[in-house]
Design a protein around this motif. Structure first.
Motif, PDB file in Angstrom:
ATOM      1  N   PRO A  70       0.714  -1.425   0.488  1.00  0.00           N
ATOM      2  CA  PRO A  70      -0.050  -0.458  -0.223  1.00  0.00           C
ATOM      3  C   PRO A  70       0.722   1.442  -0.115  1.00  0.00           C
ATOM      4  O   PRO A  70       0.150   2.550  -0.597  1.00  0.00           O
ATOM      5  CB  PRO A  70      -0.567  -0.090   1.324  1.00  0.00           C
ATOM      6  N   LYS A  71       1.972   1.527   0.313  1.00  0.00           N
ATOM      7  CA  LYS A  71       3.232   2.488   0.458  1.00  0.00           C
ATOM      8  C   LYS A  71       3.983   1.963  -0.079  1.00  0.00           C
ATOM      9  O   LYS A  71       4.781   1.558   0.000  1.00  0.00           O
ATOM     10  CB  LYS A  71       3.167   2.416   2.277  1.00  0.00           C
ATOM     11  N   PRO A  72       4.777   2.739  -1.204  1.00  0.00           N
ATOM     12  CA  PRO A  72       5.634   2.973  -2.216  1.00  0.00           C
ATOM     13  C   PRO A  72       6.989   3.284  -1.245  1.00  0.00           C
ATOM     14  O   PRO A  72       6.956   4.463  -0.641  1.00  0.00           O
ATOM     15  CB  PRO A  72       4.420   3.555  -2.762  1.00  0.00           C
ATOM     16  N   ASN A  73       7.950   2.257  -2.399  1.00  0.00           N
ATOM     17  CA  ASN A  73       9.383   2.909  -1.817  1.00  0.00           C
ATOM     18  C   ASN A  73       9.721   3.948  -2.646  1.00  0.00           C
ATOM     19  O   ASN A  73       9.445   3.548  -3.924  1.00  0.00           O
ATOM     20  CB  ASN A  73       9.787   1.353  -1.437  1.00  0.00           C
ATOM     21  N   ARG A  74      10.620   4.434  -2.240  1.00  0.00           N
ATOM     22  CA  ARG A  74      11.566   5.166  -3.075  1.00  0.00           C
ATOM     23  C   ARG A  74      11.612   4.564  -4.692  1.00  0.00           C
ATOM     24  O   ARG A  74      11.562   5.670  -5.425  1.00  0.00           O
ATOM     25  CB  ARG A  74      13.152   5.669  -2.898  1.00  0.00           C
ATOM     26  N   ASP A  75      12.351   3.457  -4.849  1.00  0.00           N
ATOM     27  CA  ASP A  75      12.230   2.938  -6.129  1.00  0.00           C
ATOM     28  C   ASP A  75      11.157   2.648  -7.232  1.00  0.00           C
ATOM     29  O   ASP A  75      11.036   2.953  -8.331  1.00  0.00           O
ATOM     30  CB  ASP A  75      13.038   1.661  -6.242  1.00  0.00           C
ATOM     31  N   GLU A  76       9.615   2.447  -6.317  1.00  0.00           N
ATOM     32  CA  GLU A  76       8.785   2.561  -7.352  1.00  0.00           C
ATOM     33  C   GLU A  76       8.660   4.132  -7.694  1.00  0.00           C
ATOM     34  O   GLU A  76       7.594   3.892  -8.840  1.00  0.00           O
ATOM     35  CB  GLU A  76       7.677   1.758  -6.331  1.00  0.00           C
TER      36      GLU A  76
END
Length: 322
Positions: A70-76
């Motif tokens: 649900p909460k994306p990361n930096r690379d995404e």
């Protein structure tokens, strides 16, 4: 060579991309100028950073942002915004820093490090990640001090001081501790920040309570030495051994750049630039502000989730004047 455009957008972060999408939809001749990489601030975030917002809240122009969690990361996020730019064939010039913006009658003269441009309108969406708030203490210029954090491996088996109690400080402290660093936090306030991500805050509090991470509250660094740091605590001044200082004390907008364009800044600690909240137009006709830059020193006020709308607000006003 001077290139004439309808709109120049300064800053290629998510809000600058959103502004570019609006310009393309309206058929305006536009260009985005960025002094660094595409979404330069996100690119410089820690490698393992997870956003506070869910993916649908930081997507732009209803273009779906699909992430593994649900909460994306930096690379995404980097992949998403890059694909938005490339798939829509948006007009970007990266690594081209804007030096000056001046208005002559009804047109803006924009000078970059590589070229000169003439534009009817200018949108500034430059964010605030490039100028760190300094500690202003002796030794801050030593090589062991940094105001940015990328990843933990460098700090394994080292004595590391983290300055601050924000999301970035807490993330760095936990990551470095889990990679084998000996972490000490120096915090001006009496507790971990209330705005720290709700799923992370209990973790750091537990690590402090159990003694895995040492924390000095109501304290501050007063001097950084080559192999140690002097800290002022509520009871006494102490000196502790230290290999690295990671001072994540926040960042500031480039107020000098705004002022050089003629934008008025509030005469108080907030230093909020002047703009019309209905149109995002500054005190200079035809010069607009978008994104976190609008908050001045209140860098927590605007973020991707609640400033995405700025692009459409500006476009709606531009339709009346271009």
């Amino acid at each position: 060579m001077k290139n004439e455009l309808d709109v120049i957008i300064i800053g290629a972060g998510p809000i600058g991309i959103a502004c570019a999408l609006e310009c393309k939809k309206n058929g305006w001749h536009y260009l985005v100028l960025e002094k660094g990489a595409l979404t330069n601030s996100i690119f410089n975030y820690p490698k393992n950073m997870t956003f506070f917002s869910t993916s649908e809240k930081i997507e732009i122009d209803d273009i779906p942002f699909i992430s593994n969690k649900p909460k994306p990361n930096r690379d995404e996020a980097l992949e998403y915004y890059r694909r938005v730019v490339t798939s829509n064939k948006l007009n970007f010039h990266l690594y081209e820093k804007v030096k000056t913006v001046t208005k002559n009658e009804d047109l803006f003269h924009v000078v970059s490090e590589k070229n000169e441009y003439i534009a009817k309108k200018v949108i500034v969406s430059t964010g605030f990640y490039d100028i760190p708030q300094l500690l202003n203490v002796e030794g801050e210029n030593l090589p062991k001090v940094t105001h940015y954090y990328k990843e933990a491996h460098k700090y394994a088996l080292q004595d590391v001081i983290i300055v601050g109690a924000s999301n970035s400080s807490v993330d760095a402290a936990l990551e470095i501790w889990r990679k084998g660093g000996n972490v000490t936090m120096v915090i001006r306030g009496e507790s971990i920040g209330e705005r720290v991500k709700y799923w992370v805050r209990p973790d750091i509090i537990n690590r402090i309570n159990e003694g895995s991470i040492k924390a000095y509250f109501n304290s501050e660094i007063i001097k950084i030495n080559e192999f140690s740091v002097d800290i002022k605590t509520p009871t006494k001044n102490i000196n502790i051994l230290n290999d690295y200082v990671v001072a994540l004390t926040g960042y500031l907008p480039d107020f000098n750049f705004l002022k050089s364009m003629g934008i008025s800044i509030s005469n108080d600690d907030k230093e909020i630039p002047t703009y019309n909240p209905d149109t995002m137009e500054s005190n200079i006709d035809g010069l607009y502000l978008a994104g976190v830059i609008c908050g001045g020193n209140e860098t927590h006020k605007w973020f991707i989730e609640n400033s995405r709308i700025h692009a459409k607000m500006i476009a709606n006003h531009l339709k009346e004047t271009i």
